[in-house]
Design an enzyme around this catalytic site. Structure first.
Site, PDB file in Angstrom:
ATOM      1  CG  HIS A 137       0.004 -65.100  52.442  1.00  0.00           C
ATOM      2  ND1 HIS A 137       1.136 -64.414  52.811  1.00  0.00           N
ATOM      3  CD2 HIS A 137       0.340 -65.772  51.321  1.00  0.00           C
ATOM      4  CE1 HIS A 137       2.115 -64.661  51.953  1.00  0.00           C
ATOM      5  NE2 HIS A 137       1.666 -65.495  51.038  1.00  0.00           N
ATOM      6  CG  ASP A 214      -4.309 -60.458  51.805  1.00  0.00           C
ATOM      7  OD1 ASP A 214      -4.203 -60.186  50.586  1.00  0.00           O
ATOM      8  OD2 ASP A 214      -3.576 -61.284  52.382  1.00  0.00           O
ATOM      9  CD  GLN A 217      -3.756 -65.662  45.670  1.00  0.00           C
ATOM     10  OE1 GLN A 217      -4.173 -65.902  44.532  1.00  0.00           O
ATOM     11  NE2 GLN A 217      -2.461 -65.740  45.971  1.00  0.00           N
ATOM     12  CE  LYS A 240       0.170 -62.934  45.437  1.00  0.00           C
ATOM     13  NZ  LYS A 240       0.997 -64.143  45.339  1.00  0.00           N
ATOM     14  CB  CYS A 378       3.059 -67.998  52.667  1.00  0.00           C
ATOM     15  SG  CYS A 378       4.683 -67.887  51.956  1.00  0.00           S
TER      16      CYS A 378
HETATM   17  C1  LIG Z   1      -3.669 -64.010  50.264  1.00  0.00           C
HETATM   18  C2  LIG Z   1      -2.291 -63.434  50.099  1.00  0.00           C
HETATM   19  N1  LIG Z   1      -1.918 -62.394  50.837  1.00  0.00           N
HETATM   20  C3  LIG Z   1      -0.707 -61.828  50.725  1.00  0.00           C
HETATM   21  C4  LIG Z   1       0.219 -62.317  49.839  1.00  0.00           C
HETATM   22  C5  LIG Z   1       1.545 -61.665  49.737  1.00  0.00           C
HETATM   23  O1  LIG Z   1       1.707 -61.060  48.492  1.00  0.00           O
HETATM   24  P1  LIG Z   1       3.102 -60.419  48.073  1.00  0.00           P
HETATM   25  O2  LIG Z   1       4.142 -61.476  48.286  1.00  0.00           O
HETATM   26  O3  LIG Z   1       2.932 -60.057  46.631  1.00  0.00           O
HETATM   27  O4  LIG Z   1       3.328 -59.226  48.940  1.00  0.00           O
HETATM   28  C6  LIG Z   1      -0.113 -63.414  49.053  1.00  0.00           C
HETATM   29  C7  LIG Z   1       0.869 -64.012  48.135  1.00  0.00           C
HETATM   30  O5  LIG Z   1       0.772 -65.141  47.733  1.00  0.00           O
HETATM   31  C8  LIG Z   1      -1.405 -63.979  49.180  1.00  0.00           C
HETATM   32  O6  LIG Z   1      -1.774 -65.032  48.439  1.00  0.00           O
END
Ligand SMILES: Cc1ncc(COP(=O)(O)O)c(C=O)c1O
Length: 420
Positions: A137, A214, A217, A240, A378
Site C-alpha cells: 500500500h 503492515d 488487512q 478496519k 492506493c
Molecule cells: C495494507 C494497508 N496498509 C496501510 C493502509 C493504511 O491504513 P490507514 O489509512 O488506516 O492508515 C491500508 C488501508 O487501506 C492498507 O490496506
C-alpha cells in the site's frame, strides 16, 4: 485463514459456526436501502462498519467519563485515564504483546509506519537499504521514499509473480548487511495475498534485520500473536476492525522503542521541560505527544471485546468459506479477469470485466445497493505490474453473507449486459 496464515479447507459442506443473523443485528448501518435495494456492504478493506457495542461505548464515555487523561486529580480524569489505559491493555492481550509499554496509540497504520520511518530511520545513511515488496500500500512505500530522500538510503523492492504472490527467495536474496529494515504487508489490500511473514521474519532475524509488518488487512481477519510471529513492529488501524477512525496501533518490541528518539514533541511525551533540557517520558508515552484520541482508544477496546466474543478463529473460518463461495460465483461470469489469485488469500476479490472501466462497474453496482471499491486501491505499483489502471474490489467481513455475494453477482450480470 487460520492462525498460521492457512486458509481452512472449506470443501466439506458443513458451514462454519458463526451466527451471522445475530451478528448482523448488531450493525445498525447494514439495515438500510440504497437506491431502493438492500445494502450489500462489500468495501470492508477500505473501512469496516461498527457494531452497536462500539457506538455505545463511545457514547457512554462522552456522556459520563470524558476529561483529559493522565494529569488530572479529579474523578472524571481518573475514569478517562483508566478507560484509555484499559484499552491499551485490551490491545496488548489481543495481539499477545509482552507489555503495554510496547503498545503505542497512533492515528492509524499510516501514522504508525511514519513514526517508525521518522524515528528509527533518523540515523539511516546513504550506505543503508530498506526492503519492501511490490505489493505494498502507498502507506508502506511513501514514508520510506521520504526517508530515502532525507538520508540518501536506497529503497529495494522484492518482486511478485502473476498470481500476486511474493517471490520469497528473491526477497531473501535482496537482504544484505546494508538492509536496515524490512517493511512488508501481512495481507495485500489490492490482491488479498497473505504474505509468508512466518518464514520471512526468521530469515531476517538470522541476518539481524528488524521487520515491520503492515497488519492493516490481517488484523480484522485472523488471530495475531506478535510474540509467535517475532516481528519487531506491527502496525494496524482500528477502523478496519470495527473500531473508530483516527486511531491505530504501533506494536514495537521494547528493545527497539527504547532506543528510538521521539517522533513528535509536545505535552504528555515529557518528564520535565526546561529551556536548557527536556527529559522524555517513559514508554509508550514518549511516542504519544499531545492529547490522545481517548474516545477512539475506548472504541477500539470495545471493538476488541466484540471480536473476542465472536472469536478470531470463527471469523477466519467463516470468511474463508465466504471467500470460496464468492470467488467461484464471480469466476463464472463472462469476461471476468481475477487480479490476485495467490494460493494463500484473505477476503479480497479484485477483478476486471472485459474492458469495462472499474468505475462504471462500481456505479452500476451502487444502483443495485452494492458497495465495492474501484480504482488503484492506493497500490499503484501493483496496477502497473498487471498493466491495468485499476480494479473493482469486493472485500469481505464476518457480517457479510451469501445474499450479499448473490446481490453482487446479479449486479455484475446487469453491468455486463449493459456494457456489452
Ligand atoms: C495494507 C494497508 N496498509 C496501510 C493502509 C493504511 O491504513 P490507514 O489509512 O488506516 O492508515 C491500508 C488501508 O487501506 C492498507 O490496506
Amino acid at each position: 485463514m487460520n492462525a498460521t496464515g492457512q486458509i481452512p479447507d472449506s470443501s466439506n459442506s458443513a458451514r462454519p459456526a458463526l451466527d451471522n443473523d445475530r451478528i448482523r443485528g448488531d450493525f445498525p448501518i447494514l439495515h438500510q436501502s440504497i437506491n431502493g435495494c438492500p445494502l450489500a456492504y462489500l468495501d470492508n478493506a477500505a473501512s469496516s462498519q461498527r457494531p452497536r457495542q462500539v457506538l455505545d461505548a463511545i457514547q457512554h464515555y462522552y456522556c459520563h467519563d470524558h476529561s483529559n487523561v493522565h494529569r488530572g486529580v479529579h474523578t472524571l480524569s481518573h475514569r478517562a485515564t483508566e478507560a484509555y489505559e484499559g484499552a491499551r491493555e485490551k490491545v496488548r492481550k489481543f495481539i499477545n504483546a509482552r507489555s503495554v509499554t510496547e503498545i503505542v496509540f497512533t492515528r492509524g497504520t499510516t501514522d504508525a509506519i511514519n513514526l517508525v520511518a521518522d524515528s528509527l530511520g533518523r540515523d539511516f545513511s546513504a550506505d543503508d537499504e530498506i526492503l519492501i515488496s511490490h505489493m505494498e500500500h502507498h502507506s508502506n512505500i511513501v514514508p520510506w521514499q521520504l526517508l530515502c530522500e532525507k538520508t540518501g538510503a536506497q529503497l529495494k523492492v522484492a518482486p511478485i509473480n502473476r498470481q500476486g504472490e511474493l517471490l520469497l527467495d528473491d526477497c531473501l536474496a535482496l537482504m544484505s548487511d546494508k538492509t536496515r529494515l524490512v517493511a512488508i504487508a501481512h495481507v495485500s489490500n489490492a490482491l488479498g495475498t497473505i504474505n509468508p511473514v512466518e518464514r520471512l521474519i526468521p530469515a531476517a532475524r538470522d541476518r539481524n534485520i528488524p521487520v515491520l509488518v503492515d497488519g492493516a488487512q490481517a488484523i480484522p481477519h485472523q488471530a495475531i500473536d506478535v510474540q509467535a510471529l517475532d516481528c519487531d513492529f506491527y502496525a494496524f488501524s482500528s477502523h478496519k476492525m470495527c473500531g473508530p477512525t483516527g486511531i491505530g496501533v504501533l506494536y514495537g518490541k521494547q528493545q527497539w522503542l527504547e532506543r528510538m528518539p521521539p517522533y513528535q514533541g509536545g505535552g504528555d511525551m515529557i518528564l520535565s521541560v526546561s529551556f536548557e533540557q527536556t527529559l522524555y517520558n517513559e514508554l509508550p508515552y514518549r511516542f504519544e505527544a499531545g492529547t490522545p484520541n481517548i474516545a477512539g482508544a475506548i472504541g477500539l477496546g470495545a471493538a476488541i471485546d466484540y471480536l473476542d466474543t465472536i472469536g478470531m478463529a470463527s471469523i477466519a473460518a467463516y470468511e474463508a468459506d465466504l471467500l470460496t463461495y464468492a470467488t467461484s460465483a464471480i469466476s463464472e461470469l463472462p469476461g471476468i479477469r481475477l487480479i490476485g489469485t495467490a494460493a494463500e488469500k484473505a477476503g479480497v476479490i479484485s477483478f476486471n470485466v472485459d474492458d469495462i472501466h472499474p468505475h462504471d462497474l462500481g456505479t452500476v453496482l451502487d444502483h443495485q445497493g452494492v458497495a465495492i471499491r474501484t480504482g488503484h486501491h492506493c497500490a499503484m505499483p501493483v496496477m502497473e505490474f498487471f498493466g491495468i489502471p485499476g480494479t473493482a474490489r469486493a472485500s469481505l467481513a464476518f457480517y457479510n453473507n451469501r445474499q450479499d455475494i448473490d446481490q453482487l453477482v446479479e449486479g455484475l450480470k446487469l453491468a455486463i449486459r449493459m456494457f456489452q
